[in-house]
Design a protein around this motif. Structure first.
Motif, PDB file in Angstrom:
ATOM      1  N   TRP A 180      -1.962   2.792   5.364  1.00  0.00           N
ATOM      2  CA  TRP A 180      -2.921   1.791   4.903  1.00  0.00           C
ATOM      3  C   TRP A 180      -3.862   2.335   3.839  1.00  0.00           C
ATOM      4  CZ3 TRP A 180      -1.766  -2.999   6.265  1.00  0.00           C
ATOM      5  CH2 TRP A 180      -0.930  -3.169   7.373  1.00  0.00           C
ATOM      6  N   GLN A 181      -3.615   3.552   3.391  1.00  0.00           N
ATOM      7  CA  GLN A 181      -4.322   4.152   2.264  1.00  0.00           C
ATOM      8  C   GLN A 181      -5.846   4.077   2.388  1.00  0.00           C
ATOM      9  OE1 GLN A 181      -2.666   5.744  -0.947  1.00  0.00           O
ATOM     10  NE2 GLN A 181      -1.863   6.194   1.096  1.00  0.00           N
ATOM     11  N   GLN A 224       2.117   8.876   3.241  1.00  0.00           N
ATOM     12  CA  GLN A 224       1.742   8.543   1.861  1.00  0.00           C
ATOM     13  C   GLN A 224       0.392   9.158   1.476  1.00  0.00           C
ATOM     14  OE1 GLN A 224       3.755   6.970  -0.104  1.00  0.00           O
ATOM     15  NE2 GLN A 224       2.595   6.082  -1.785  1.00  0.00           N
ATOM     16  N   ASN A 242      -7.632  -3.890  -2.455  1.00  0.00           N
ATOM     17  CA  ASN A 242      -7.074  -3.040  -3.503  1.00  0.00           C
ATOM     18  C   ASN A 242      -8.106  -2.585  -4.523  1.00  0.00           C
ATOM     19  OD1 ASN A 242      -5.882  -3.388  -6.590  1.00  0.00           O
ATOM     20  ND2 ASN A 242      -4.655  -2.043  -5.306  1.00  0.00           N
ATOM     21  N   ARG A 283      -5.453   9.041   9.770  1.00  0.00           N
ATOM     22  CA  ARG A 283      -4.973   8.060   8.785  1.00  0.00           C
ATOM     23  C   ARG A 283      -3.442   8.062   8.728  1.00  0.00           C
ATOM     24  NH1 ARG A 283      -8.455   9.672   3.576  1.00  0.00           N
ATOM     25  NH2 ARG A 283      -8.226  11.760   4.530  1.00  0.00           N
ATOM     26  N   GLY A 332      -2.409   9.127  -1.763  1.00  0.00           N
ATOM     27  CA  GLY A 332      -2.804   8.503  -3.013  1.00  0.00           C
ATOM     28  C   GLY A 332      -3.379   9.524  -3.977  1.00  0.00           C
ATOM     29  N   GLU A 344       0.812  -1.212   0.000  1.00  0.00           N
ATOM     30  CA  GLU A 344       0.000   0.000   0.000  1.00  0.00           C
ATOM     31  C   GLU A 344       0.852   1.271   0.000  1.00  0.00           C
ATOM     32  OE1 GLU A 344      -3.144   0.836  -0.225  1.00  0.00           O
ATOM     33  OE2 GLU A 344      -3.885  -1.205  -0.477  1.00  0.00           O
ATOM     34  N   SER A 345       1.929   1.280   0.787  1.00  0.00           N
ATOM     35  CA  SER A 345       2.611   2.559   1.005  1.00  0.00           C
ATOM     36  C   SER A 345       4.120   2.470   1.163  1.00  0.00           C
ATOM     37  CB  SER A 345       2.048   3.203   2.275  1.00  0.00           C
ATOM     38  OG  SER A 345       2.389   2.400   3.405  1.00  0.00           O
ATOM     39  N   ALA A 367      -6.950   8.694  -0.853  1.00  0.00           N
ATOM     40  CA  ALA A 367      -6.454   7.709   0.107  1.00  0.00           C
ATOM     41  C   ALA A 367      -5.206   8.262   0.790  1.00  0.00           C
ATOM     42  CB  ALA A 367      -6.133   6.399  -0.600  1.00  0.00           C
ATOM     43  N   LYS A 368      -5.125   8.067   2.114  1.00  0.00           N
ATOM     44  CA  LYS A 368      -4.001   8.607   2.860  1.00  0.00           C
ATOM     45  C   LYS A 368      -3.471   7.615   3.891  1.00  0.00           C
ATOM     46  CE  LYS A 368      -5.347  13.494   2.474  1.00  0.00           C
ATOM     47  NZ  LYS A 368      -5.471  14.791   3.191  1.00  0.00           N
TER      48      LYS A 368
END
Length: 488
Positions: free
Chosen positions: A351-352, A337, A414, A380, A339, A330-331, A347-348
């Protein structure tokens, strides 16, 4: 071995077939048919049986290619002959089939025909038949090799008789031994699969029980949960025994052994693993070797102690610690991270999570939630809180649509849970038929390349993590002692 059935009926005039159904102390039921019929709980079935071991439409019996056939219609509890699970078999003069592991027994009798049992229709390999063929001029037409043997036999009759007799006996013995060993292996394989998927079903039942227990605290539920654990352990021991007897892990290639183990850890049955899956995982292992990404991510995880933290969070949800590698994919273990912006949001974090899912699992989102920017007030980006939320989310997928299949969990995580759900729900709702092996074959052409890569990168990284040095990596085993408890 010739498995043709001998019958006097033509294709258009099937012989009558009688069936007798026995179930413990219940009255025996008998039927006779001259045309195709179905067996199941549904009122549409010609043979309707109200029994919990039987599926709505459990099986069908049809006359085809001059014989009667029994076919299991992907029933939940299966059909069995001589202890082995079956899918489709020809029916001999008398055939006994069990519906489910402990369900009714059905006896099939083909009437008014000379039908031979296919297992007894082996080529005549007796000593007398071999002697007649090779040494008797009246033994029938002979090819060039047989004629040569007959000429030599005339010269050295007595000596050749002993030699050919010995060869025939050895061939017969070897053939019978090989056949018996094959039958035993197939029976063991079928039983091992049954036990494995019984364990998976117990995992699902146990998860539902634990949820009820957390809501009520009922003492009776606690006792029932304890019984589940005991029964699950007994099944686990029996399955391990079968796997050992079959020599599943007795392979020379260490990579093959690691792939088998990782598949097992993620809830897939290694006994029926598709060979093409093994080859594909190896390709992705090679992809990791070409890039510095894995080395860099593992260094980051080791520096921050993520291996232990993630492992403990997963295990608190009765999940294997190996979901650590989902965070990798994921990251790369980057808490900051971000997205790309999508119609579902941004997504952040490690674990997005998108904002709606994060909130569903108790994470607070910051004022920049809809913007592709790092926000220290957004939980997150909090490794501890987001990891616990991710463990809960993964457990929910694992215990519902994924039916205890870890690889289906990855695809769901995913691709988007709702998208995958629509495909998964087309599959039977039981661990035997709703798992990644089935999904892999059925939807391989439909799964986006991104999701396909996602699953195989996680699995291959977990394989490398079993023994990094084997694959040329110098980092420590990421899961340490916690991973070793699961045999890694």
């Amino acid at each position: 071995m010739d498995t043709k059935l001998v019958t006097r009926q033509t294709e258009g005039t099937p012989p009558p077939i009688a069936i007798r159904i026995e179930r413990d102390a219940s009255p025996t039921k008998q039927y006779t048919f001259s045309q195709d019929f179905r067996i199941g709980r549904d009122a549409e079935c010609e043979v309707m049986l109200q029994d919990s071991a039987i599926s709505r439409i459990h099986a069908k019996v049809e006359f085809k290619d001059g014989r009667w056939w029994y076919e299991d219609l992907k029933s939940t509890n299966g059909s069995f002959k001589d202890g082995a699970r079956i899918e489709r078999i020809p029916l001999a003069r008398t055939t006994r089939v069990g519906l489910g592991v402990n369900g009714p027994i059905v006896y099939f009798t083909v009437e008014g025909s000379e039908v031979a049992d296919p297992t007894s229709a082996q080529k005549d390999m007796s000593l007398s038949s071999v002697e007649k063929h090779y040494f008797d001029e009246t033994g029938g037409p002979a090819g060039e090799r047989t004629q040569m043997v007959r000429k030599m036999y005339k010269k050295k009759k007595r000596g050749f008789t002993y030699i050919i007799a010995a060869v025939a006996i050895i061939a017969l013995g070897a053939g019978i031994y090989a056949f018996i060993k094959h039958q035993q292996l197939e029976k063991q394989r079928a039983l091992a699969e049954d036990i494995f998927y019984q364990m998976k079903q117990m995992d699902l039942d146990y998860a539902a029980l634990v949820q009820k227990l957390s809501q009520s605290g009922d003492t009776a539920l606690k006792e029932e949960a304890a019984k589940y654990v005991t029964r699950r352990r007994a099944l686990q021991d029996k399955y391990d025994e079968f796997v050992k007897d079959m020599g599943i892990y007795d392979v020379k290639d260490e990579t093959d052994r690691a792939i088998l183990h990782v598949a097992r850890v993620f809830g897939e049955c290694e006994v029926n693993m598709p060979q093409e899956f093994v080859a594909e995982v190896k390709e992705y292992v090679n992809e990791w070797k070409k890039s510095p990404r894995l080395r860099q991510a593992m260094a980051r995880a080791e520096e921050n102690g993520y291996g232990k933290a993630i492992s403990e969070a997963m295990m608190s949800q009765n999940l294997p610690p190996h979901y650590f590698y989902l965070g990798l994919q994921e990251s790369d273990f980057k808490r900051e991270q971000i997205g790309p912006a999508t119609r579902f949001g941004v997504a952040k974090g490690m674990w997005q999570f998108i904002a709606t899912t994060a909130q569903q699992y108790g994470l607070k989102t910051g004022p920049l939630a809809a913007m592709p920017k790092f926000d220290p007030s957004d939980e997150r980006h909090d490794v501890d809180k987001s990891t616990k939320a991710a463990a809960s989310y993964i457990a929910d997928i694992y215990n519902t649509e994924a039916q205890a299949s870890g690889l289906l969990v990855m695809a769901s995580y995913n691709w988007g849970h709702n998208i995958v759900k629509s495909l998964i729900r087309k599959m039977p709702q039981n661990p035997r038929d709703r798992n990644f092996w089935v999904f892999y074959r059925q939807y391989k052409g439909k799964v986006p390349k991104e999701t396909y890569n996602y699953v195989f990168y996680i699995v291959s990284a977990a394989v490398i993590g079993e023994n990094p040095e084997l694959f040329g990596f110098k980092f420590k085993k990421p899961l340490g002692e916690l991973g070793e408890k699961y045999g890694s």
